[in-house]
Design an enzyme around this catalytic site. Structure first.
Site, PDB file in Angstrom:
ATOM      1  N   ARG A 171      -3.621 -10.555   3.725  1.00  0.00           N
ATOM      2  CA  ARG A 171      -4.013 -11.923   4.102  1.00  0.00           C
ATOM      3  C   ARG A 171      -2.795 -12.828   4.359  1.00  0.00           C
ATOM      4  NH1 ARG A 171      -8.643 -10.924   0.412  1.00  0.00           N
ATOM      5  NH2 ARG A 171     -10.520 -11.107   1.688  1.00  0.00           N
ATOM      6  N   HIS A 211       0.844  -1.209   0.000  1.00  0.00           N
ATOM      7  CA  HIS A 211       0.000   0.000   0.000  1.00  0.00           C
ATOM      8  C   HIS A 211       0.876   1.255   0.000  1.00  0.00           C
ATOM      9  CE1 HIS A 211      -2.818  -2.896   2.128  1.00  0.00           C
ATOM     10  NE2 HIS A 211      -3.538  -2.480   1.125  1.00  0.00           N
ATOM     11  N   VAL A 242       4.161  -5.452  -5.313  1.00  0.00           N
ATOM     12  CA  VAL A 242       5.335  -5.395  -4.428  1.00  0.00           C
ATOM     13  C   VAL A 242       5.483  -6.778  -3.787  1.00  0.00           C
ATOM     14  CG1 VAL A 242       6.364  -4.243  -2.434  1.00  0.00           C
ATOM     15  CG2 VAL A 242       4.904  -2.955  -4.000  1.00  0.00           C
TER      16      VAL A 242
END
Ligand code: PAF
Length: 286
Positions: free
Chosen positions: A187, A37, A176
């Site tokens: 997860r 992120h 990534v």
């Protein structure tokens, strides 16, 4: 960082940033932020003067029996990561604000959701398409950044923006990976230590296929058989699917004769992992 939970205040904040002459960007997330992120946030920052992150665990994209209840939630840590990454605005609405009981509209992107994860997660992509459409209304940004890890999602979002004339540029950002190649995902936290070691076999198998294609093997069946064998050799795993698809239409390809993507979903223990790589007959670049 400005943290906003109300829809109208969020829209006004984006409009104010645009009014101040800033190019605005959105990174939509379900929180539990990780380096993947942060790379999306950085990519947004390179392109925009005002960067917003949405944090919303969207119940409508989880199917019955999936991990909605146990999906990792870490708002305070997420906010501090956003602060460190110079995010300007975090939109963190409640489920009631996003989906009041009276809401009955769903966005469905035809065909693109029919294959890969679609049949295995009925309703998932309608949930994604609906919430992303709503986010584009609430945060009328100039551009939005999505990870290529969720490749089918990225293609679906591109189509919905085009089909519904949403004036937003969709930017896809490369996956990534951990040092052993495992694609970063919130997860991954579900993997036990030995499962985590085994999970590296997914990307290793995909990259071996890309290299084999570069060596001239362009028949999907041959590449897919090799990927399956490598994954099974690494330990007990359930391969939900592994497919070669057209990179734009997501239609299954028997031969790689155009830009394509090899996509897979594999269960290791209780963890469902997805990954994909670009393949067009050239060597892997990772
Ligand atoms: O990729 C995700 O995290 C989600 O599917 C998204 C795009 C934020 C929609 O809930």
């Amino acid at each position: 960082v400005e943290v906003i939970t109300e829809i109208e205040s969020c829209r006004s904040a984006i409009q104010a940033a645009k009014g101040a002459g800033l190019r605005t960007a959105l990174v939509p997330t379900m929180g539990a932020l990780h380096s993947g992120h942060l790379a999306l946030i950085q990519a947004a920052r390179q392109r925009a003067g005002h960067v917003a992150v949405s944090i919303f665990v969207n119940p409508t994209q989880f199917c019955p029996g999936e991990d909605f209840a146990k999906y990792p939630r870490a708002l305070e840590k997420d906010l501090s990561l956003c602060r460190d990454s110079n995010v300007d605005l975090v939109f963190a609405p409640s489920v009631d604000a996003m989906f009041p009981v009276a809401a009955t509209t769903t966005v469905h992107v035809a065909r693109l959701a029919d294959g890969l994860c679609g049949p295995l997660r009925p309703g998932h992509f309608d949930g994604v398409a609906t919430v992303v459409t709503k986010l584009f209304q609430i945060l009328p940004v100039d551009l939005a950044v999505f990870g290529e890890k969720d490749y089918q999602q990225l293609v679906i979002v591109r189509h919905l923006a085009r089909d519904l004339n949403v004036p937003v540029e969709i930017v896809g950002h490369p996956t990534v990976r951990e040092p052993d190649g495992l694609a970063l995902s919130s997860r991954n936290a579900y993997l036990g230590p030995s499962e985590r070691r085994q999970a590296g076999s997914l990307s290793a198998a995909l990259f071996a296929a890309v290299d084999r294609a570069a060596g001239g093997e362009l028949r999907s069946a041959a590449l897919l058989a090799d990927i399956r064998a490598r994954i099974h050799a690494a330990g007990p795993a359930t391969i939900e699917y592994v497919e070669v698809v057209d990179a734009e239409t997501l239609e299954s390809l028997r031969v790689i004769d155009r830009p394509a993507r090899i996509c897979l979903a594999v269960r290791i223990g209780n963890c469902r992992l997805i990954d994909n790589v670009a393949v067009d007959g050239r060597p892997s670049t990772r």
